[in-house]
Design a protein around this motif. Structure first.
Motif, PDB file in Angstrom:
ATOM      1  N   MET A   1      -5.599 -11.776  14.598  1.00 40.51           N
ATOM      2  CA  MET A   1      -4.401 -11.249  13.915  1.00 40.51           C
ATOM      3  C   MET A   1      -4.651  -9.837  13.390  1.00 40.51           C
ATOM      4  SD  MET A   1      -3.190 -14.583  11.720  1.00 40.51           S
ATOM      5  CE  MET A   1      -1.755 -13.783  11.008  1.00 40.51           C
ATOM      6  N   GLU A   2      -3.585  -9.056  13.379  1.00 40.09           N
ATOM      7  CA  GLU A   2      -3.696  -7.673  12.916  1.00 40.09           C
ATOM      8  C   GLU A   2      -3.736  -7.614  11.389  1.00 40.09           C
ATOM      9  OE1 GLU A   2      -0.985  -3.599  12.948  1.00 40.09           O
ATOM     10  OE2 GLU A   2      -0.538  -5.222  14.385  1.00 40.09           O
ATOM     11  N   LYS A   3      -4.731  -6.907  10.854  1.00 42.97           N
ATOM     12  CA  LYS A   3      -4.898  -6.792   9.413  1.00 42.97           C
ATOM     13  C   LYS A   3      -4.069  -5.603   8.914  1.00 42.97           C
ATOM     14  CE  LYS A   3      -9.106  -7.851   8.195  1.00 42.97           C
ATOM     15  NZ  LYS A   3     -10.549  -7.742   7.888  1.00 42.97           N
ATOM     16  N   VAL A   4      -3.173  -5.873   7.967  1.00 48.25           N
ATOM     17  CA  VAL A   4      -2.304  -4.826   7.429  1.00 48.25           C
ATOM     18  C   VAL A   4      -2.893  -4.238   6.153  1.00 48.25           C
ATOM     19  CG1 VAL A   4       0.006  -4.308   6.527  1.00 48.25           C
ATOM     20  CG2 VAL A   4      -0.257  -5.928   8.415  1.00 48.25           C
ATOM     21  N   LEU A   5      -3.425  -5.109   5.289  1.00 50.34           N
ATOM     22  CA  LEU A   5      -3.921  -4.682   3.977  1.00 50.34           C
ATOM     23  C   LEU A   5      -5.282  -5.303   3.707  1.00 50.34           C
ATOM     24  CD1 LEU A   5      -2.923  -3.183   1.281  1.00 50.34           C
ATOM     25  CD2 LEU A   5      -2.395  -5.484   0.463  1.00 50.34           C
ATOM     26  N   GLU A   6      -6.204  -4.496   3.197  1.00 50.97           N
ATOM     27  CA  GLU A   6      -7.517  -4.989   2.760  1.00 50.97           C
ATOM     28  C   GLU A   6      -7.768  -4.540   1.325  1.00 50.97           C
ATOM     29  OE1 GLU A   6     -10.888  -4.560   5.747  1.00 50.97           O
ATOM     30  OE2 GLU A   6      -9.411  -3.149   6.548  1.00 50.97           O
ATOM     31  N   VAL A   7      -8.064  -5.491   0.467  1.00 49.07           N
ATOM     32  CA  VAL A   7      -8.468  -5.177  -0.910  1.00 49.07           C
ATOM     33  C   VAL A   7      -9.944  -5.526  -1.015  1.00 49.07           C
ATOM     34  CG1 VAL A   7      -8.124  -5.702  -3.361  1.00 49.07           C
ATOM     35  CG2 VAL A   7      -6.163  -5.596  -1.806  1.00 49.07           C
ATOM     36  N   LYS A   8     -10.767  -4.531  -1.393  1.00 48.75           N
ATOM     37  CA  LYS A   8     -12.214  -4.709  -1.401  1.00 48.75           C
ATOM     38  C   LYS A   8     -12.809  -4.435  -2.782  1.00 48.75           C
ATOM     39  CE  LYS A   8     -12.986  -3.390   3.459  1.00 48.75           C
ATOM     40  NZ  LYS A   8     -13.744  -2.496   4.348  1.00 48.75           N
ATOM     41  N   ASP A   9     -13.356  -5.487  -3.401  1.00 47.18           N
ATOM     42  CA  ASP A   9     -14.122  -5.382  -4.649  1.00 47.18           C
ATOM     43  C   ASP A   9     -13.373  -4.563  -5.711  1.00 47.18           C
ATOM     44  OD1 ASP A   9     -16.307  -5.940  -6.283  1.00 47.18           O
ATOM     45  OD2 ASP A   9     -17.342  -4.088  -5.744  1.00 47.18           O
ATOM     46  N   ASP A  30      -7.638 -10.127   2.214  1.00 51.43           N
ATOM     47  CA  ASP A  30      -6.988  -9.468   3.357  1.00 51.43           C
ATOM     48  C   ASP A  30      -5.577 -10.016   3.505  1.00 51.43           C
ATOM     49  OD1 ASP A  30      -9.412  -8.169   3.962  1.00 51.43           O
ATOM     50  OD2 ASP A  30     -10.065  -9.852   5.214  1.00 51.43           O
ATOM     51  N   LEU A  31      -4.709  -9.211   4.076  1.00 53.54           N
ATOM     52  CA  LEU A  31      -3.339  -9.635   4.384  1.00 53.54           C
ATOM     53  C   LEU A  31      -3.071  -9.278   5.843  1.00 53.54           C
ATOM     54  CD1 LEU A  31      -0.573 -10.718   3.262  1.00 53.54           C
ATOM     55  CD2 LEU A  31       0.035  -8.316   2.886  1.00 53.54           C
ATOM     56  N   TYR A  32      -2.602 -10.267   6.615  1.00 57.29           N
ATOM     57  CA  TYR A  32      -2.375 -10.065   8.042  1.00 57.29           C
ATOM     58  C   TYR A  32      -0.880  -9.892   8.344  1.00 57.29           C
ATOM     59  CZ  TYR A  32      -7.211 -11.548   8.456  1.00 57.29           C
ATOM     60  OH  TYR A  32      -8.582 -11.635   8.318  1.00 57.29           O
ATOM     61  N   LYS A  33      -0.604  -9.292   9.476  1.00 57.09           N
ATOM     62  CA  LYS A  33       0.774  -8.992   9.876  1.00 57.09           C
ATOM     63  C   LYS A  33       1.596 -10.282   9.964  1.00 57.09           C
ATOM     64  CE  LYS A  33       3.460  -6.547  13.412  1.00 57.09           C
ATOM     65  NZ  LYS A  33       4.248  -5.796  12.441  1.00 57.09           N
ATOM     66  N   GLY A  34       2.734 -10.283   9.290  1.00 55.02           N
ATOM     67  CA  GLY A  34       3.674 -11.400   9.382  1.00 55.02           C
ATOM     68  C   GLY A  34       3.331 -12.625   8.575  1.00 55.02           C
ATOM     69  N   GLU A  35       2.271 -12.585   7.764  1.00 56.25           N
ATOM     70  CA  GLU A  35       1.900 -13.777   6.994  1.00 56.25           C
ATOM     71  C   GLU A  35       2.309 -13.630   5.523  1.00 56.25           C
ATOM     72  OE1 GLU A  35      -2.105 -14.929   6.246  1.00 56.25           O
ATOM     73  OE2 GLU A  35      -2.643 -13.054   5.293  1.00 56.25           O
ATOM     74  N   GLU A  73      -3.508  -0.312   6.245  1.00 57.01           N
ATOM     75  CA  GLU A  73      -3.755   0.113   7.631  1.00 57.01           C
ATOM     76  C   GLU A  73      -4.861   1.164   7.680  1.00 57.01           C
ATOM     77  OE1 GLU A  73       0.144   1.147   9.175  1.00 57.01           O
ATOM     78  OE2 GLU A  73       0.351  -0.896   9.965  1.00 57.01           O
ATOM     79  N   GLY A  74      -5.929   0.926   6.907  1.00 57.11           N
ATOM     80  CA  GLY A  74      -7.109   1.783   6.922  1.00 57.11           C
ATOM     81  C   GLY A  74      -7.086   2.935   5.952  1.00 57.11           C
ATOM     82  N   ARG A  75      -5.936   3.235   5.319  1.00 56.54           N
ATOM     83  CA  ARG A  75      -5.835   4.354   4.379  1.00 56.54           C
ATOM     84  C   ARG A  75      -6.032   3.838   2.955  1.00 56.54           C
ATOM     85  NH1 ARG A  75      -0.125   7.174   3.833  1.00 56.54           N
ATOM     86  NH2 ARG A  75       0.217   5.143   4.759  1.00 56.54           N
ATOM     87  N   ASP A  76      -6.953   4.446   2.211  1.00 56.19           N
ATOM     88  CA  ASP A  76      -7.279   3.996   0.862  1.00 56.19           C
ATOM     89  C   ASP A  76      -6.258   4.538  -0.135  1.00 56.19           C
ATOM     90  OD1 ASP A  76      -8.376   3.106  -1.483  1.00 56.19           O
ATOM     91  OD2 ASP A  76     -10.360   3.981  -1.157  1.00 56.19           O
ATOM     92  N   LEU A  77      -5.410   3.637  -0.651  1.00 56.92           N
ATOM     93  CA  LEU A  77      -4.354   4.054  -1.577  1.00 56.92           C
ATOM     94  C   LEU A  77      -4.915   4.542  -2.914  1.00 56.92           C
ATOM     95  CD1 LEU A  77      -1.620   1.290  -1.009  1.00 56.92           C
ATOM     96  CD2 LEU A  77      -1.995   3.429   0.232  1.00 56.92           C
ATOM     97  N   THR A  78      -6.128   4.118  -3.265  1.00 61.53           N
ATOM     98  CA  THR A  78      -6.694   4.554  -4.555  1.00 61.53           C
ATOM     99  C   THR A  78      -7.040   6.044  -4.532  1.00 61.53           C
ATOM    100  OG1 THR A  78      -9.013   4.060  -3.991  1.00 61.53           O
ATOM    101  CG2 THR A  78      -7.701   2.260  -4.915  1.00 61.53           C
ATOM    102  N   LYS A  79      -7.134   6.626  -3.333  1.00 59.64           N
ATOM    103  CA  LYS A  79      -7.515   8.043  -3.210  1.00 59.64           C
ATOM    104  C   LYS A  79      -6.301   8.981  -3.107  1.00 59.64           C
ATOM    105  CE  LYS A  79     -11.878   6.827  -2.835  1.00 59.64           C
ATOM    106  NZ  LYS A  79     -12.736   6.888  -4.038  1.00 59.64           N
ATOM    107  N   LEU A  80      -5.101   8.411  -2.992  1.00 53.08           N
ATOM    108  CA  LEU A  80      -3.915   9.242  -2.803  1.00 53.08           C
ATOM    109  C   LEU A  80      -3.443   9.845  -4.125  1.00 53.08           C
ATOM    110  CD1 LEU A  80      -1.717   7.169  -0.307  1.00 53.08           C
ATOM    111  CD2 LEU A  80      -3.562   8.781   0.182  1.00 53.08           C
ATOM    112  N   SER A  81      -2.861  11.016  -4.044  1.00 50.84           N
ATOM    113  CA  SER A  81      -2.244  11.635  -5.221  1.00 50.84           C
ATOM    114  C   SER A  81      -0.939  10.909  -5.541  1.00 50.84           C
ATOM    115  CB  SER A  81      -1.965  13.114  -4.951  1.00 50.84           C
ATOM    116  OG  SER A  81      -0.948  13.228  -3.959  1.00 50.84           O
ATOM    117  N   GLU A  82      -0.395  11.154  -6.725  1.00 51.51           N
ATOM    118  CA  GLU A  82       0.876  10.526  -7.100  1.00 51.51           C
ATOM    119  C   GLU A  82       1.989  10.937  -6.136  1.00 51.51           C
ATOM    120  OE1 GLU A  82       3.905   8.425  -8.763  1.00 51.51           O
ATOM    121  OE2 GLU A  82       1.735   8.129  -8.912  1.00 51.51           O
ATOM    122  N   LYS A  83       1.990  12.194  -5.713  1.00 51.36           N
ATOM    123  CA  LYS A  83       3.024  12.655  -4.783  1.00 51.36           C
ATOM    124  C   LYS A  83       2.915  11.924  -3.444  1.00 51.36           C
ATOM    125  CE  LYS A  83       5.316  16.898  -3.322  1.00 51.36           C
ATOM    126  NZ  LYS A  83       5.343  18.375  -3.393  1.00 51.36           N
TER     127      LYS A  83
END
Length: 352
Positions: A1-9, A30-35, A73-83
């Protein structure tokens, strides 16, 4: 199954006058597509803090993400700016909040609240946004959608307002939909309708859903997999079938035993003794030990690791250690397990 979201530690703390509240302590899933993944636990277990962290909606300060990754989808949201996060919220990951009356703006029409999402993220014209908003109102089961488009939140019932919140969350076809106790403020009949609606929409859109709740009865109806949280940690995770008729953690036993049942008539409703720990000073060892009738000496000294029960089932309890005494779940839990297994057979052995 395709992994959409990964939360790590993931570790999240709140800096308050009395010190550091360690609200989330090393959560991974982990969260998979469609589940649909359900995150369950008592109030204060860290469910909603985790879900708001995924959307970067926690006020910082006092909150801070101490460590960990949230990979969409591989992009770390904790590193993104508010914008950058503003472009992600609503478009790629969105949320259905608990109370629709506080989630909606009372000074704006329903149509304006839906179309502003479309205008911001989808670059539609006003006419296209209006047509799409009316489509969404129809999708979530609102009768006379063109009329409701012009109305204000106070002109609608609680169930209809929650449908509007769902329509707003779905406006941009997000990859991940977070439902934070979306039926808590509704009566039982409307709850059932909203749950059916969410399941139906998922079939049509293929959206991945994280369902936050304290109600295991809800979980049985909507989830594919379940993560049980206690004191800021995931203490058990597995498929819905594994959690319901083969639970391994004493805290999961307590949650199952606490479910009301019409079949037990005048019997006193079970409640887990004690209260959750103070996360200003998390206890040594297993945080559930003081409330656990089956606690071992080691529970007060050392935190249990995640023991593997099957390829999909894990639980953090020393009772799964090869040298631990063999302990059966309480009678009321065994009865619930049998009932759930019977319901599964009634579905023709259908697995979620």
């Amino acid at each position: 199954m395709e992994k959409v979201l990964e939360v790590k530690d993931l570790h999240i703390s709140f800096d308050v006058y009395g010190g550091e509240v360690q609200a989330v302590r090393g959560v991974s899933f982990d969260l998979y597509k469609g589940e649909t993944l359900a995150i369950v636990g008592e109030s204060g277990s860290g469910k909603s803090v985790t879900s708001k962290a995924l959307m970067r909606l926690l006020p910082m300060p006092p909150a801070r993400i101490k460590q960990g990754q949230i990979l969409l989808e591989g992009r770390d949201l904790t590193k993104l700016s508010e914008k950058e996060m503003q472009r992600v919220r609503g478009a790629e990951i969105s949320m259905i909040f608990q109370d629709p009356m506080t989630a909606l703006n009372p000074t704006m029409t329903i149509g304006k609240q839906i179309t502003e999402v479309l205008l911001k993220h989808q670059q539609m014209s006003k006419a296209e946004a209006k047509a799409r908003a009316i489509e969404l109102l129809d999708l979530v089961g609102i009768k006379e959608p063109a009329l409701r488009f012009k109305q204000y939140p106070h002109q609608l019932s609680g169930g209809m307002r929650q449908r509007i919140v769902i329509a707003i969350a779905l406006a941009c076809n997000p990859k991940v939909l977070i439902a934070d106790e979306p039926t808590t403020a509704l009566d039982v009949t409307i709850q059932a309708q909203i749950l059916e609606l969410i399941k139906d929409i998922q079939k049509k859109t293929g959206t991945s859903i994280i369902f936050i709740t304290h109600d295991l009865g809800v979980v049985a109806n909507v989830a594919d997999r379940v993560a049980v949280m206690y004191a800021g940690k995931i203490v058990e995770k597995g498929t819905v079938d594994e959690i319901f008729y083969n639970p391994k953690h004493p805290y999961t036993w307590g949650l199952l035993a606490s479910m009301p049942s019409l079949e037990h008539g005048d019997e006193e409703l079970y409640s887990i003794p004690g209260t959750p720990p103070d996360l200003l000073n998390p206890p040594k060892g297993d945080a559930f030990a003081p409330r656990n009738a089956y606690a071992l000496k080691i529970d007060y000294e050392m935190e249990p690791p995640m023991f593997q029960v099957s390829d999909t089932h894990y639980a953090a309890t020393w009772l799964l250690h090869p040298n631990a005494p063999k302990v059966e779940p309480p009678k009321v839990v065994r009865e619930r397990m049998k009932k759930f297994e019977a319901l599964t057979k009634d579905r023709g052995g259908e697995k979620r």
